[in-house]
Design an enzyme around this catalytic site. Structure first.
Site, PDB file in Angstrom:
ATOM      1  N   ASP A   1       0.788  -1.236   0.000  1.00  0.00           N
ATOM      2  CA  ASP A   1       0.000   0.000   0.000  1.00  0.00           C
ATOM      3  C   ASP A   1       0.822   1.290   0.000  1.00  0.00           C
TER       4      ASP A   1
ATOM      5  N   CYS B   1     -15.105  -6.948 -17.736  1.00  0.00           N
ATOM      6  CA  CYS B   1     -16.230  -6.064 -17.374  1.00  0.00           C
ATOM      7  C   CYS B   1     -17.346  -6.136 -18.410  1.00  0.00           C
TER       8      CYS B   1
ATOM      9  N   CYS C   1     -20.957   0.152 -11.679  1.00  0.00           N
ATOM     10  CA  CYS C   1     -20.180   0.992 -10.748  1.00  0.00           C
ATOM     11  C   CYS C   1     -20.252   2.456 -11.174  1.00  0.00           C
TER      12      CYS C   1
ATOM     13  N   CYS D   1     -15.706   4.183   1.370  1.00  0.00           N
ATOM     14  CA  CYS D   1     -16.983   4.032   0.649  1.00  0.00           C
ATOM     15  C   CYS D   1     -16.862   2.754  -0.166  1.00  0.00           C
TER      16      CYS D   1
ATOM     17  N   CYS E   1     -19.121   1.394  -5.205  1.00  0.00           N
ATOM     18  CA  CYS E   1     -18.749   0.844  -6.521  1.00  0.00           C
ATOM     19  C   CYS E   1     -18.384  -0.643  -6.439  1.00  0.00           C
TER      20      CYS E   1
HETATM   21  C1  B12 Z   1      -3.950   6.879  -3.551  1.00  0.00           C
HETATM   22  C2  B12 Z   1      -4.867   5.703  -3.374  1.00  0.00           C
HETATM   23  C3  B12 Z   1      -6.246   5.946  -3.302  1.00  0.00           C
HETATM   24  C4  B12 Z   1      -6.848   7.322  -3.607  1.00  0.00           C
HETATM   25  C5  B12 Z   1      -6.836   7.581  -5.113  1.00  0.00           C
HETATM   26  C6  B12 Z   1      -7.146   6.360  -5.945  1.00  0.00           C
HETATM   27  C7  B12 Z   1      -6.557   6.460  -7.356  1.00  0.00           C
HETATM   28  N1  B12 Z   1      -7.320   6.121  -8.349  1.00  0.00           N
HETATM   29  O1  B12 Z   1      -5.415   6.781  -7.540  1.00  0.00           O
HETATM   30  C8  B12 Z   1      -8.267   7.213  -2.981  1.00  0.00           C
HETATM   31  C9  B12 Z   1      -8.227   7.778  -1.578  1.00  0.00           C
HETATM   32  C10 B12 Z   1      -9.398   7.901  -3.724  1.00  0.00           C
HETATM   33  C11 B12 Z   1      -8.440   5.686  -2.901  1.00  0.00           C
HETATM   34  C12 B12 Z   1      -9.664   5.069  -2.804  1.00  0.00           C
HETATM   35  C13 B12 Z   1      -9.824   3.699  -2.638  1.00  0.00           C
HETATM   36  N2  B12 Z   1      -8.837   2.786  -2.485  1.00  0.00           N
HETATM   37 CO1  B12 Z   1      -6.944   3.177  -2.713  1.00  0.00          CO
HETATM   38  N3  B12 Z   1      -5.088   3.346  -2.982  1.00  0.00           N
HETATM   39  C14 B12 Z   1      -4.340   4.377  -3.260  1.00  0.00           C
HETATM   40  C15 B12 Z   1      -2.859   3.930  -3.369  1.00  0.00           C
HETATM   41  C16 B12 Z   1      -2.189   4.215  -2.023  1.00  0.00           C
HETATM   42  C17 B12 Z   1      -2.060   4.528  -4.517  1.00  0.00           C
HETATM   43  C18 B12 Z   1      -2.782   4.424  -5.877  1.00  0.00           C
HETATM   44  C19 B12 Z   1      -2.007   5.094  -7.012  1.00  0.00           C
HETATM   45  O2  B12 Z   1      -0.824   4.890  -7.214  1.00  0.00           O
HETATM   46  N4  B12 Z   1      -2.731   5.897  -7.750  1.00  0.00           N
HETATM   47  C20 B12 Z   1      -2.221   6.514  -8.948  1.00  0.00           C
HETATM   48  C21 B12 Z   1      -2.983   5.917 -10.156  1.00  0.00           C
HETATM   49  C22 B12 Z   1      -2.436   6.507 -11.441  1.00  0.00           C
HETATM   50  O3  B12 Z   1      -2.747   4.506 -10.238  1.00  0.00           O
HETATM   51  P1  B12 Z   1      -3.753   3.298  -9.814  1.00  0.00           P
HETATM   52  O4  B12 Z   1      -4.948   3.821  -9.117  1.00  0.00           O
HETATM   53  O5  B12 Z   1      -2.922   2.286  -9.117  1.00  0.00           O
HETATM   54  O6  B12 Z   1      -4.384   2.595 -11.112  1.00  0.00           O
HETATM   55  C23 B12 Z   1      -4.225   2.990 -12.434  1.00  0.00           C
HETATM   56  C24 B12 Z   1      -3.051   2.339 -13.049  1.00  0.00           C
HETATM   57  O7  B12 Z   1      -3.038   0.975 -12.630  1.00  0.00           O
HETATM   58  C25 B12 Z   1      -3.338   2.535 -14.539  1.00  0.00           C
HETATM   59  N5  B12 Z   1      -2.753   1.446 -15.304  1.00  0.00           N
HETATM   60  C26 B12 Z   1      -3.353   0.349 -15.744  1.00  0.00           C
HETATM   61  N6  B12 Z   1      -2.495  -0.425 -16.402  1.00  0.00           N
HETATM   62  C27 B12 Z   1      -1.310   0.227 -16.393  1.00  0.00           C
HETATM   63  C28 B12 Z   1      -0.079  -0.132 -16.902  1.00  0.00           C
HETATM   64  C29 B12 Z   1       1.017   0.739 -16.707  1.00  0.00           C
HETATM   65  C30 B12 Z   1       2.341   0.341 -17.227  1.00  0.00           C
HETATM   66  C31 B12 Z   1       0.842   1.950 -15.998  1.00  0.00           C
HETATM   67  C32 B12 Z   1       1.992   2.892 -15.775  1.00  0.00           C
HETATM   68  C33 B12 Z   1      -0.415   2.275 -15.492  1.00  0.00           C
HETATM   69  C34 B12 Z   1      -1.472   1.406 -15.698  1.00  0.00           C
HETATM   70  O8  B12 Z   1      -4.765   2.587 -14.666  1.00  0.00           O
HETATM   71  C35 B12 Z   1      -5.342   2.497 -13.357  1.00  0.00           C
HETATM   72  C36 B12 Z   1      -6.651   3.229 -13.310  1.00  0.00           C
HETATM   73  O9  B12 Z   1      -6.517   4.621 -13.541  1.00  0.00           O
HETATM   74  C37 B12 Z   1      -3.049   2.375  -3.603  1.00  0.00           C
HETATM   75  C38 B12 Z   1      -1.895   1.491  -3.124  1.00  0.00           C
HETATM   76  C39 B12 Z   1      -0.802   1.372  -4.189  1.00  0.00           C
HETATM   77  N7  B12 Z   1       0.428   1.581  -3.787  1.00  0.00           N
HETATM   78  O10 B12 Z   1      -1.074   1.087  -5.338  1.00  0.00           O
HETATM   79  C40 B12 Z   1      -4.380   2.081  -2.875  1.00  0.00           C
HETATM   80  C41 B12 Z   1      -5.300   1.005  -3.443  1.00  0.00           C
HETATM   81  C42 B12 Z   1      -5.401   1.194  -4.935  1.00  0.00           C
HETATM   82  N8  B12 Z   1      -6.582   1.336  -2.825  1.00  0.00           N
HETATM   83  C43 B12 Z   1      -7.291   0.314  -2.493  1.00  0.00           C
HETATM   84  C44 B12 Z   1      -8.612   0.387  -1.968  1.00  0.00           C
HETATM   85  C45 B12 Z   1      -9.151  -0.878  -1.309  1.00  0.00           C
HETATM   86  C46 B12 Z   1      -9.364   1.575  -2.083  1.00  0.00           C
HETATM   87  C47 B12 Z   1     -10.877   1.734  -1.809  1.00  0.00           C
HETATM   88  C48 B12 Z   1     -11.724   0.556  -2.254  1.00  0.00           C
HETATM   89  C49 B12 Z   1     -11.103   1.983  -0.294  1.00  0.00           C
HETATM   90  C50 B12 Z   1     -12.545   2.136   0.143  1.00  0.00           C
HETATM   91  N9  B12 Z   1     -13.340   1.099   0.266  1.00  0.00           N
HETATM   92  O11 B12 Z   1     -12.965   3.209   0.431  1.00  0.00           O
HETATM   93  C51 B12 Z   1     -11.192   3.048  -2.616  1.00  0.00           C
HETATM   94  C52 B12 Z   1     -11.603   2.685  -4.065  1.00  0.00           C
HETATM   95  C53 B12 Z   1     -11.946   3.799  -4.963  1.00  0.00           C
HETATM   96  C54 B12 Z   1     -11.829   3.341  -6.433  1.00  0.00           C
HETATM   97  N10 B12 Z   1     -12.932   3.140  -7.087  1.00  0.00           N
HETATM   98  O12 B12 Z   1     -10.706   3.158  -6.904  1.00  0.00           O
HETATM   99  C55 B12 Z   1      -6.578  -0.993  -2.823  1.00  0.00           C
HETATM  100  C56 B12 Z   1      -7.196  -1.596  -4.094  1.00  0.00           C
HETATM  101  C57 B12 Z   1      -7.428  -3.101  -3.998  1.00  0.00           C
HETATM  102  C58 B12 Z   1      -8.012  -3.644  -5.280  1.00  0.00           C
HETATM  103  N11 B12 Z   1      -8.454  -4.883  -5.206  1.00  0.00           N
HETATM  104  O13 B12 Z   1      -8.090  -2.976  -6.299  1.00  0.00           O
HETATM  105  C59 B12 Z   1      -5.077  -0.491  -2.998  1.00  0.00           C
HETATM  106  C60 B12 Z   1      -4.255  -1.268  -4.023  1.00  0.00           C
HETATM  107  C61 B12 Z   1      -4.430  -0.604  -1.588  1.00  0.00           C
HETATM  108  C62 B12 Z   1      -3.928  -2.023  -1.277  1.00  0.00           C
HETATM  109  N12 B12 Z   1      -2.632  -2.187  -1.095  1.00  0.00           N
HETATM  110  O14 B12 Z   1      -4.669  -2.969  -1.218  1.00  0.00           O
HETATM  111  N13 B12 Z   1      -7.226   5.048  -2.986  1.00  0.00           N
HETATM  112  S1  SF4 Z   2     -19.454  -3.039 -11.711  1.00  0.00           S
HETATM  113 FE1  SF4 Z   2     -17.835  -1.899 -12.776  1.00  0.00          FE
HETATM  114  S2  SF4 Z   2     -15.963  -2.997 -12.282  1.00  0.00           S
HETATM  115 FE2  SF4 Z   2     -17.665  -4.388 -11.780  1.00  0.00          FE
HETATM  116  S3  SF4 Z   2     -17.948  -5.621 -13.671  1.00  0.00           S
HETATM  117 FE3  SF4 Z   2     -19.353  -3.857 -13.777  1.00  0.00          FE
HETATM  118  S4  SF4 Z   2     -18.172  -2.326 -14.959  1.00  0.00           S
HETATM  119 FE4  SF4 Z   2     -16.691  -3.838 -14.224  1.00  0.00          FE
HETATM  120  S1  SF4 Z   3     -15.502   4.592  -3.443  1.00  0.00           S
HETATM  121 FE1  SF4 Z   3     -16.349   4.252  -5.487  1.00  0.00          FE
HETATM  122  S2  SF4 Z   3     -18.561   4.665  -5.304  1.00  0.00           S
HETATM  123 FE2  SF4 Z   3     -17.570   5.540  -3.492  1.00  0.00          FE
HETATM  124  S3  SF4 Z   3     -17.223   7.689  -4.057  1.00  0.00           S
HETATM  125 FE3  SF4 Z   3     -15.312   6.564  -4.514  1.00  0.00          FE
HETATM  126  S4  SF4 Z   3     -15.525   5.978  -6.665  1.00  0.00           S
HETATM  127 FE4  SF4 Z   3     -17.586   6.578  -5.955  1.00  0.00          FE
END
Ligand code: B12
Ligand code: SF4
Ligand code: SF4
Length: 267
Positions: A85, A139, A145, A191, A194
């Site tokens: 994380d 999906c 969601c 939350c 989704c």
């Molecule tokens: C910052 C963060 C948040 C922030 C911002 C989320 C965001 N989209 O960035 C906030 C606070 C909003 C948040 C919310 C939640 N989070 Co959060 N969060 C993180 C954290 C610490 C960093 C994410 C990050 O780097 N973000 C930057 C963006 C750019 O990257 P990303 O979200 O990882 O995903 C993108 C890339 O993967 C990209 N992508 C896809 N393929 C490729 C390939 C390449 C090469 C590249 C470069 C990119 C890429 O597309 C994705 C979508 O945009 C991670 C832990 C971690 N170190 O990864 C946990 C993490 C993503 N969170 C997690 C969770 C559980 C949540 C919540 C469900 C918590 C909750 N119940 O309230 C919500 C979910 C909201 C949602 N719908 O995503 C889990 C996800 C588990 C899973 N099964 O997916 C993680 C992995 C923590 C963990 N170690 O388990 N989170």
């Molecule tokens: S709810 Fe969202 S993440 Fe889940 S299968 Fe449907 S489109 Fe995909």
């Molecule tokens: S956790 Fe999912 S449903 Fe809840 S506010 Fe964030 S994106 Fe929307």
């Protein structure tokens, strides 16, 4: 969350985090426990399922460290860096690339046999491992969601505007709320909307780690008492040993006050 942009180089390239890295082992663990449903399903004062139990950073880190030792026994010359994380590693992107989950339209990593209620972690290593094929997006035409998000935080499928996500406001954000703060829709911490609507969660499985179920203090949550800014001992008791310790009792108390105000407006 400015740390996200500060650590972009490491996020984009694992060899910045660990020079000489050759492989990433992606790990996933279910945190869903049936006991968490009552608190997550409450009308007001809901706590997201990932946050109700003992701090996952501590519990998952222990398991990841044990796996690290196993890897080192296989390749004693390797360097192995565990992440859970907080490290600048895109754990969802690695889970997809390693073939254990795909990134859904909600941006959650979805495993066909576990759904979305999972924690992710990785082991970044200098060992050269044989990669598995990446996951395939399943999906399909579903948009549940995107339609259900109470704050319309998805500008497009697979894209999240974190500044609109309730979890950003009630977990990450310290200090006072601003005019941009969306309604919390009953959520005290995190939350799950989704995820609740995602059809793949019919495959969720109870976590083997029972301590991901609610702590005794959170299970007996008293929202009115939490809302009292003077009752700091109670605020701290609620977040003790949970992942909400990082959010802090004070911020949780702020959330409780906002929720009670929102409820009064609705009544
Ligand atoms: C910052 C963060 C948040 C922030 C911002 C989320 C965001 N989209 O960035 C906030 C606070 C909003 C948040 C919310 C939640 N989070 Co959060 N969060 C993180 C954290 C610490 C960093 C994410 C990050 O780097 N973000 C930057 C963006 C750019 O990257 P990303 O979200 O990882 O995903 C993108 C890339 O993967 C990209 N992508 C896809 N393929 C490729 C390939 C390449 C090469 C590249 C470069 C990119 C890429 O597309 C994705 C979508 O945009 C991670 C832990 C971690 N170190 O990864 C946990 C993490 C993503 N969170 C997690 C969770 C559980 C949540 C919540 C469900 C918590 C909750 N119940 O309230 C919500 C979910 C909201 C949602 N719908 O995503 C889990 C996800 C588990 C899973 N099964 O997916 C993680 C992995 C923590 C963990 N170690 O388990 N989170
Ligand atoms: S709810 Fe969202 S993440 Fe889940 S299968 Fe449907 S489109 Fe995909
Ligand atoms: S956790 Fe999912 S449903 Fe809840 S506010 Fe964030 S994106 Fe929307």
């Amino acid at each position: 969350m400015t740390y996200l942009s500060r650590t972009l180089a490491e996020r984009e390239d694992a060899t910045v985090l660990l020079p000489g890295a050759r492989s990433v082992v992606a790990l996933m663990l279910s945190y869903w426990r049936p006991e968490s449903e009552r608190l997550a399903g409450a009308e007001v004062g809901k706590v997201a399922r990932y946050a109700v139990g003992r701090d996952y950073h501590v519990l998952v880190r222990r398991k990841v460290r044990a796996l690290r030792k196993s890897l080192l026994r296989l390749d004693p010359s390797a360097e192995v860096h565990p992440t859970i994380d907080t490290s600048p590693v895109m754990e969802r992107a690695w889970a997809e690339r390693a073939g254990i989950a795909w990134i859904g339209k909600s941006t959650m990593a979805i495993a066909p046999e576990l759904g979305t209620y999972t924690f992710l972690a990785t082991l970044v290593t200098t060992s050269e491992l044989v990669p598995d094929p990446p996951s395939i997006d399943r999906c399909g035409s579903c948009t549940r969601c995107l339609d259900a998000c109470p704050t319309q935080a998805f500008p497009a499928p697979y894209e999240l505007d974190a500044t609109k996500c309730i979890t950003y406001w009630n977990v990450e954000r310290s200090g006072d709320f601003t005019p941009e703060t969306p309604a919390l829709h009953g959520w005290l911490a995190g939350c799950d909307v989704c995820q609740e609507v995602c059809p793949w969660n019919k495959f969720k499985q109870a976590s083997p780690e029972a301590r991901f179920g609610p702590t005794a203090a959170l299970d007996a949550l008293d929202l009115t008492r939490l809302a009292d800014p003077a009752d700091a001992d109670y605020h701290e008791a609620l977040v003790d040993k949970t992942a909400l310790k990082r959010t802090g009792g004070e911020a949780l108390s702020r959330n409780a006050r906002v929720l009670l105000r929102e409820q009064t407006k609705l009544d």
